[in-house]
Write an enzyme that holds these catalytic residues in place. Structure first.
Site, mmCIF file in Angstrom:
data_model
loop_
_atom_site.group_PDB
_atom_site.id
_atom_site.type_symbol
_atom_site.label_atom_id
_atom_site.label_comp_id
_atom_site.label_asym_id
_atom_site.label_seq_id
_atom_site.Cartn_x
_atom_site.Cartn_y
_atom_site.Cartn_z
ATOM 1 N N LYS A 271 1.319 -1.390 -0.007
ATOM 2 C CA LYS A 271 -0.349 0.026 -0.143
ATOM 3 C C LYS A 271 0.426 1.521 -0.333
ATOM 4 C CE LYS A 271 -4.770 -1.494 0.769
ATOM 5 N NZ LYS A 271 -5.596 -1.781 0.002
ATOM 6 N N LYS B 127 -13.649 -7.541 -6.048
ATOM 7 C CA LYS B 127 -13.803 -7.378 -5.105
ATOM 8 C C LYS B 127 -15.461 -8.054 -4.972
ATOM 9 C CE LYS B 127 -10.610 -4.727 -2.775
ATOM 10 N NZ LYS B 127 -9.962 -3.913 -3.040
#
Length: 352
Positions: free
Chosen positions: A149, A257
């Site tokens: 990230k 997702k």
């Protein structure tokens, strides 16, 4: 047929940082489907809403749960097209119920313990030393695909982390994926992508925030680092909208997702549309508990892909539901002698 739901707060073991903020708790909800004449046999699913991302993360959510419960009792359909997490949770619960309520959603060698799923090692944001410690831990565990990230700490420090990997491992030894969560501005995105390219990055997820199709299309065309769309998929509720986005932006990859893109059915459509356009894809969990992760991993195990997947490990939370999932090196595995803890599930705060 009846439906009950149980809201639940997942507690993080340690703060999880993204460019959108730091997570310490996460709301989720479990769904139970059963025949009232035989309530001991029930199917379980998880409608994992994600505040700030899920389209239904507002006051409409629980009204929709009540509508779904009422309609199921009456034998009426419910339109869940704008409620992807509920769609996902309801699909899970129905599949589990029709399969006998034993937590085997998609039987395969994976559920028999004979195969595994390669997953990426996720490095959450933190200060430089925290991220380096997490990186070292994942590499020591044997992960060959690392996802970092980025976008919240000093840019040069983030590049230093990538340099640490490349000094020790070639691109053939360790694949690096980065996720900006839309943190780059349109003015500096291309420059940053050019800097990232020095480290042989596999791909970058969502370099700029979603909803800027012209700018994103330009980046996908010019970037030396392949771009994977993530948040950009959210809110595309029709086949036409999905096709229009893919053909306008033309990304190299999409990251799917199911909790945010319409469950198994919505995710399957994204896969089909991507493959028709020669766009790569992989599946990512969305901070589900072990309930959603169990169903998701079983589904992924049956998909025709060899890429490392972005599945969680269930280890983030202090109060997860015990399950049969476990990690072995860089692989997610299933222990067929175990199952989702029906005792823990029975003790949830179930509501009609």
């Amino acid at each position: 047929m009846r439906l009950q739901f149980a809201p639940y707060i997942l507690e993080f073991k340690e703060p999880a940082g993204t460019s959108r903020g730091v997570l310490t708790r996460k709301l989720t909800a479990f769904l139970k489907v059963f025949d009232e004449n035989n309530p001991d046999v029930y199917g379980i699913g998880e409608a994992a809403i994600f505040e700030g991302l899920s389209p239904e993360a507002d006051e409409r959510y629980f009204y929709k749960v009540v509508e779904l419960s009422t309609n199921l009792r009456l034998g009426l359909p419910t339109d869940l097209s704008h409620f992807p997490s509920l769609q996902f949770g309801f699909e899970q619960a129905l599949i589990d119920f029709t399969s006998g309520g034993k937590g085997i959603y998609f039987p395969s060698d994976f559920t028999l313990g004979k195969s595994s799923i390669q997953i990426n090692g996720l490095i959450w944001m933190g200060n430089f030393e925290e991220m380096r410690r997490r990186l070292d831990s994942k590499l020591e565990q044997g992960y060959q695909c690392i996802k970092i990230k980025i976008g919240a700490i000093d840019w040069q420090q983030e590049l230093s982390l990538l340099e640490l990997i490349r000094k020790r491992y070639t691109p053939d030894q360790v694949e690096i994926r980065v996720d900006a969560n839309g943190a780059f501005s349109t003015n500096d995105a291309l420059k940053r992508l050019e800097e990232l390219a020095r480290y042989s990055i596999h791909s970058i997820e969502q370099p700029i925030r979603q909803g800027q199709p012209d700018e994103m299309a330009t980046l996908c065309r010019l970037s030396p680092v392949p771009i994977a769309l993530d948040e950009e998929l959210i809110g595309k509720f029709t086949t036409e909208a999905k096709i229009a986005m893919l053909e306008e932006i033309r990304p190299q990859y999409i990251v799917i997702k199911p909790s945010l893109t319409g469950g198994f059915s919505g995710a399957s459509e994204w896969i089909t549309l991507a493959q028709q356009r020669e766009i790569g894809w992989w599946i990512t969990s969305a901070l589900e508990s072990n309930v959603g992760l169990t169903a998701l991993s079983q589904w992924v195990a049956a998909l025709p892909t060899t890429m490392a997947q972005g599945l969680g490990t269930g280890a983030l939370f202090t109060n997860n539901i015990p399950s049969a999932l476990y990690i072995e090196g860089q692989n997610l595995r299933y222990n067929p002698s175990l199952s989702l803890s029906r005792e823990a599930i029975a003790n949830l705060d179930w509501r009609d």
